[in-house]
Each structure stands twice: as structure tokens, then as C-alpha cells.
Design a protein around this motif. Structure first.
Motif, PDB file in Angstrom:
ATOM      1  N   ASP A 290      -7.272  -6.888  -8.413  1.00  0.00           N
ATOM      2  CA  ASP A 290      -6.316  -7.227  -7.361  1.00  0.00           C
ATOM      3  C   ASP A 290      -5.975  -6.045  -6.469  1.00  0.00           C
ATOM      4  N   TYR A 291      -6.495  -4.863  -6.782  1.00  0.00           N
ATOM      5  CA  TYR A 291      -6.176  -3.715  -5.932  1.00  0.00           C
ATOM      6  C   TYR A 291      -6.794  -3.922  -4.549  1.00  0.00           C
ATOM      7  N   GLY A 292      -5.987  -3.785  -3.550  1.00  0.00           N
ATOM      8  CA  GLY A 292      -6.444  -4.027  -2.178  1.00  0.00           C
ATOM      9  C   GLY A 292      -6.104  -5.407  -1.674  1.00  0.00           C
ATOM     10  N   ARG A 293      -5.769  -6.307  -2.583  1.00  0.00           N
ATOM     11  CA  ARG A 293      -5.383  -7.661  -2.157  1.00  0.00           C
ATOM     12  C   ARG A 293      -4.097  -7.561  -1.346  1.00  0.00           C
ATOM     13  N   ALA A 294      -4.046  -8.282  -0.224  1.00  0.00           N
ATOM     14  CA  ALA A 294      -2.915  -8.160   0.694  1.00  0.00           C
ATOM     15  C   ALA A 294      -2.205  -9.496   0.864  1.00  0.00           C
TER      16      ALA A 294
ATOM     17  N   VAL B 285      -8.913  -3.341   4.169  1.00  0.00           N
ATOM     18  CA  VAL B 285      -8.889  -4.802   3.999  1.00  0.00           C
ATOM     19  C   VAL B 285      -8.004  -5.438   5.063  1.00  0.00           C
ATOM     20  N   GLU B 286      -6.817  -4.882   5.254  1.00  0.00           N
ATOM     21  CA  GLU B 286      -5.896  -5.454   6.244  1.00  0.00           C
ATOM     22  C   GLU B 286      -6.480  -5.368   7.649  1.00  0.00           C
TER      23      GLU B 286
ATOM     24  N   PRO C  36      -6.848  -0.594   0.697  1.00  0.00           N
ATOM     25  CA  PRO C  36      -5.978  -1.704   1.128  1.00  0.00           C
ATOM     26  C   PRO C  36      -5.788  -1.764   2.647  1.00  0.00           C
ATOM     27  N   ARG C  37      -5.728  -0.603   3.290  1.00  0.00           N
ATOM     28  CA  ARG C  37      -5.604  -0.589   4.750  1.00  0.00           C
ATOM     29  C   ARG C  37      -6.867  -1.126   5.413  1.00  0.00           C
TER      30      ARG C  37
ATOM     31  N   ASN D  45     -14.423  -4.246  -5.960  1.00  0.00           N
ATOM     32  CA  ASN D  45     -13.556  -5.106  -5.161  1.00  0.00           C
ATOM     33  C   ASN D  45     -14.112  -5.279  -3.753  1.00  0.00           C
TER      34      ASN D  45
ATOM     35  N   THR E  32       0.841  -1.184   0.000  1.00  0.00           N
ATOM     36  CA  THR E  32       0.000   0.000   0.000  1.00  0.00           C
ATOM     37  C   THR E  32       0.886   1.247   0.000  1.00  0.00           C
TER      38      THR E  32
ATOM     39  N   ALA F 187      -6.789 -11.272   1.916  1.00  0.00           N
ATOM     40  CA  ALA F 187      -5.615 -10.748   2.620  1.00  0.00           C
ATOM     41  C   ALA F 187      -4.475 -11.762   2.685  1.00  0.00           C
TER      42      ALA F 187
END
Length: 576
Positions: free
Chosen positions: A113-117, A500-501, A497-498, A562, A3, A159
């Protein structure tokens, strides 16, 4: 993919290591608690770090003085506009627009895939959810736990965790005996007998009629007038199997399926309980004893009885817990203990989704898992509060025994899968939720499902309008044309992304729904500025500016897709 916050934490760690090399910081400091995140007040900047606050004491320095060493080096980074000291030693960072435009490029390049961790790093997580007794079709009392569990499994997989979705079939209790007796009545009815009114305590629902007909077709009148001992076990298997088929079908309406189905009856027959208890006994954690008398006035029928007890107080529980009754049969806890031990052999962590009415059993099962795994496999139990249904202003009661209940299938048919799933995630799972049949399909900003779906549909409509204007969609956008308000949307996009995490780390899938509501609200506000000033609309005469704004809308739509995908909700491209 890292991120934006990970990237700047990496820059910060490089600065700290340089300071170590120069002797300004002692070597060997632990940087694990150094964070880069958004400041609580957005007016203070784009990023904030606690580095000086967490390192000052072990470094033997004043926090603000240490911040004074770090901040100038952060300010020297190419995309940093300013790094300012705040309070006792925090550092607020302001980024140049180019940093956010690069993040917008990352969204459009990453797409689905944006945000995938990768924080899961392949750790094996077993998520057990629904696990309703197989005594009837799914009703709305089961729905929220089903959605929360499934969405959490999706978040964890997104994640980077290796997720197993499990359903525990409670097919060994008294309720399944009642189901078998109720099915036997319907079996006799299918053979032409007038069974009269269903006796009190049996399941009267019409859903058992097909079960009775299937039993009659398979066995004829073989079990009519025969003692229970000849048919009870057989009818339990047949009836609970039919109910599980029905439950799988109902869950499929919500897009839910499990990887693993575990049977309590099979667990008990396998000797797994004996094996788990033997291990606990070998560790000195099982003994024969008498429970303390209940506090307060004793019931008339209370008498001390010697039981097999687990020393759960050694692991934080309030009292030791019985695992075997005085008659030699296992308690529910005994079976649950063995079941969790079985799960823990193939997982690095366990998550159970339970109804709030099971809150009293959380400590004991966590104690058992800690004892059986030596604390190596943590168990998190997420409690889900009830859903209150309303129709025409009146609460709808749900009771499987009365046969008078609202089935999950009925609700999905009426309002749709996506509405049901989204609404179940609009509050924390430990807070009560009201489901109003009229409000959940209302097309207004007060309905979070509509509000988010409408935002996505608007982003799709812009693509059509861009094409209708005769503009060339193949040309790359000049993102530098975006104004300050539009850049503010990119900053919100970059939070995904944060989120999601955080949702994965804290086992809280509702965070995704909350975030999407905020993003949708910000997008609608940006859209509405064009109502007063046509030049600020997304598609205008200037093809270059329209293309840049379309790229922003495209990124917003992608992030909404997403997020909805993680929630198990389909993104609508058009709304009626």
C-alpha cells in the motif's frame, strides 16, 4: 496514507494559521496554492515551499519579509535541521536523518500500500481505450494505446479513483460491412467452393477461415448464392462477435480486460443519437446550415449541401460540425457525440486514449461533451503516437487489409507480456516509440526493462544471502546505522507517492516507468560501490549493519514492486 511532503505541508499550514492568529497575517487567506515539494536543485535542501511567494500579495507583504517570519518556525520543528531563505522568497528545508528513517519505516509498514493515494476521493472516472474495429486480431498498432490506457486506469485506481475501463466496439461502419463480406467468402470456401483470390478491398487474412467454418457448420449452404440483403446483417453480428472474442483473448495476453463493452450498432439502434441531438437542439446548439467551402482551390465535385450542424465553435472548435449527412444518415461524429453523452451520465470525468491520427477530432468531441453536460464532466483525450517495429534492422510494416501484419499475440509470445507493457511506457505517449525485438530482451543497462527487473532481483537475492550468512531476519534493524549515501536512496524512495499522484493528476502513466528507472540506477550505483570497497557491500560480517542495509534494499524492492504493479508488470525475483 499521507506522504512526507503532505506531512510537512500540514506543519506549514499550522504555522500559517498561528501567524494569522497572532495578526502577522490577515485572516481568510487562501492556502490552496501553498506547496511543499523537492527543490529543483537537490543541493539546496530536501524540501522547498513557495508559501511566502503565493501569499505575499494577498497579505500585502514583501515575499522575502514574509519568508523571514515563516522560516524560523519551520526550523523549530523537531526533525528540521535548517530552513533557509532563497531568491525572492522561497524557503528551502533540510531534514534531519531521523525524518527519512521514519519514511523508511513507513515503506516497510505499508508494503503493497505504500504510495497508494486518496486524491481521487472516489471520483468516478471512465477510461476508454483500445476500441479497435472488430475486423481482425489485435496487432502492434493497437498495443501501445492498450497498455497506456490500462496502466492509466491502474494509476487512477491506486490514487483513489473509482475507475471504469471501457471498450467501444465500432461495429456499425463500412469496415464491418467489409468484414461480413470477407467472412461470407470464407463461408463459401468452407463449403467447398473455390473462391480464388480474395478481391481487392476485402480482408484476406487467414484468421477469417475459422469464422467461415463456424458459419458453414451453423447455417450449411443456406446463404450461398443469396443476395446480401438476406445475410449481411447476420454475418456482421457473427463475424464481429468472433473478432471480439479474438480481441479479448489477445488483450488477456497483456493482462488487459475491460469492465464494460459498448456497441456502436446498439447505440444507434437505441435512439441515443436522436436523444442527444434533441437535447442540443433544445439548447439552440443544432441547426440546419451549409458548411463553408474548403480553403484554397475547390475540388471539382464540391457543392454546397445543407446539413444538420452542431455549434461546436461556441466551445472552442474551429468550425461547426455536421452530425447528420444530407442523405439522413448520422456522421461518425454524431455517433461519437451520443456515445460520450451516454458515458458521461455515469462518470465525473472521461478519459479517451486515441491514436494520434485522430488528433483532428479532439476539439469537436470535447465541445460536444461540454455542451451536453454543461461543462460538468471534463473529457481528456490522450493521443498515442505510433510504434515502429524493427526486426533485423528492417522496419516491419503492419496492414490488416493485406493480411501481412505482426499480431500482438506473436510479439507477446516472443518477448513476454512484461517486456511489452514496460517498453510501451518508456516514452511519453505523444512521442513516437521504436520497438526493437533484439534490444527489448537485451540484458544490459541500456534496456530499461532489464535494468529495473535486475534491481528488483538483486533486492531478492540479498534476502537469500542474509539467510545464508546465518543472520536472524526476525530482529528489527537499527536504521540509524545507514550512511549518507544510503539515506540519499531513502529520499528517492520517498518520491514514489508524489510520482503516483502526479501520474494520476496529469494522466501520464509513463511517469512511473521514468521514476523506476531512476530508482534502479541509484540502487545499482549503491550496489557497485561494494566492488571497490567490500565493507560497503550490503551483506558484510557485521550482522547489525547488514540488517540495516537489507531493510533499505527491502524497501527499494517493495517500491519497485508497487510501481511495476501499477504498470501491470510482474517483478522478477531471479533473472537468467
Amino acid at each position: 496514507m499521507p506522504t512526507l511532503f503532505d506531512t510537512y505541508r500540514g506543519h506549514l499550514l499550522d504555522i500559517l494559521k498561528t501567524l494569522e492568529g497572532e495578526g502577522a497575517l490577515p485572516a481568510g487567506l487562501d492556502f490552496r496554492n501553498v506547496a511543499v515539494e523537492p527543490p529543483r536543485d537537490a543541493s539546496h535542501g530536501d524540501l522547498a515551499t513557495n508559501a511566502a511567494m503565493v501569499l505575499a500579495k494577498p497579505a500585502g507583504q514583501n515575499p522575502r519579509a514574509l519568508a523571514g517570519l515563516i522560516a524560523p518556525r519551520l526550523a523549530d520543528l523537531p526533525e528540521v535541521a535548517a530552513a533557509e531563505l532563497a531568491g525572492p522568497g522561497f524557503i528551502n528545508i533540510r531534514l534531519k536523518p531521523g525524518a527519512w528513517l521514519r519514511e523508511l519505516d513507513a515503506v516497510l509498514a505499508g508494503r503493497a500500500d505504500y504510495g497508494r493515494a486518496s486524491i481521487g476521493a472516489g471520483q468516478r472516472v471512465n477510461v476508454e481505450y483500445v476500441s479497435a474495429n472488430p475486423t481482425g486480431p489485435m496487432h502492434m498498432g493497437h498495443c501501445r494505446g492498450a497498455v497506456v490506457g490500462d496502466a492509466l486506469a491502474n494509476v487512477l485506481a491506486f490514487a483513489g479513483y473509482d475507475v471504469t475501463r471501457e471498450y467501444y466496439i465500432n461495429d456499425a461502419g463500412s469496415q464491418v460491412d467489409t468484414l461480413a463480406r470477407s467472412a461470407h467468402l470464407r463461408y463459401r470456401e468452407a463449403l467447398g467452393e473455390d473462391i480464388g483470390e480474395i478481391p481487392e478491398g476485402y480482408y484476406p487474412g487467414e484468421y477469417l477461415k475459422p469464422v467461415g467454418e463456424a458459419l458453414a457448420a451453423e447455417f450449411g449452404d443456406r446463404y450461398v448464392g443469396k443476395p446480401e440483403s438476406e445475410w449481411l446483417q447476420l454475418f456482421k453480428r457473427k463475424a464481429s462477435g468472433a473478432m471480439m472474442d479474438m480481441i479479448r483473448t489477445d488483450l488477456a495476453l497483456l493482462g488487459i480486460s475491460h469492465d464494460l463493452y459498448s456497441s456502436e450498432a446498439e447505440l444507434q439502434a437505441s435512439g441515443a443519437i436522436e436523444a442527444a441531438v434533441a437535447q442540443l437542439r433544445a439548447d439552440g446548439l443544432v441547426y440546419e446550415g451549409v458548411l463553408e467551402a474548403p480553403k484554397g482551390e475547390l475540388p471539382d465535385d464540391w457543392e454546397p449541401v445543407e446539413l444538420t450542424l452542431f455549434r461546436s465553435t461556441r466551445f472552442g472548435d474551429d468550425v461547426d460540425r455536421p452530425i447528420r449527412k444530407s442523405d439522413g444518415s448520422w456522421t461518425y461524429f454524431g455517433a461519437d457525440l451520443a456515445y460520450h453523452f451516454q458515458k458521461a451520465r455515469n462518470a465525473d470525468q472521461l478519459i479517451d486514449i486515441w491514436g494520434a491520427d485522430h488528433a483532428g477530432t479532439v476539439k469537436r468531441i470535447q465541445a460536444a461533451v461540454a455542451a451536453l453536460t454543461g461543462g460538468s464532466v471534463p473529457l481528456d483525450v490522450k493521443l498515442v503516437q505510433m510504434v515502429r517495429l524493427f526486426r533485423a534492422g528492417e522496419p516491419v510494416k503492419m496492414s490488416k487489409r493485406s493480411g501481412n501484419f505482426v499480431t500482438l499475440a506473436d510479439v507477446v509470445e516472443e518477448v513476454g507480456k512484461d517486456v511489452v507493457r514496460f517498453i510501451m511506457l518508456t516514452r511519453r505517449s505523444d512521442a513516437q516509440l521504436d520497438f526493437d525485438f533484439a534490444k527489448v530482451v537485451e540484458q544490459s543497462k541500456d534496456n530499461p526493462v532489464f535494468y529495473v527487473q535486475y534491481a528488483h532481483a538483486r533486492t531478492c537475492s540479498l534476502k537469500r544471502k542474509f539467510a545464508e550468512a546465518g543472520f536472524d531476519a526476525a530482529r528489527a534493524p537499527d536504521l540509524s546505522l545507514l550512511d549518507e549515501d544510503e539515506i540519499a536512496l531513502v529520499k528517492l524512495i520517498a518520491q514514489f507517492p508524489r510520482v503516483v499522484e502526479a501520474a494520476a493528476t496529469h494522466h501520464e502513466p509513463h511517469r512511473i516507468a521514468f521514476y523506476l528507472g531512476d530508482l534502479a540506477a541509484a540502487f545499482h550505483a549503491l550496489w557497485n560501490r561494494g566492488n571497490d570497497d567490500p565493507a560497503r557491500r550490503f551483506i558484510i560480517e557485521s550482522e547489525a549493519l547488514s540488517r540495516a542495509r537489507l531493510a533499505l534494499a527491502d524497501a527499494i524492492g517493495q517500491v519497485i514492486r508497487n510501481g511495476l504493479g501499477v504498470m501491470g508488470v510482474t517483478a522478477a525475483e531471479e533473472l537468467n
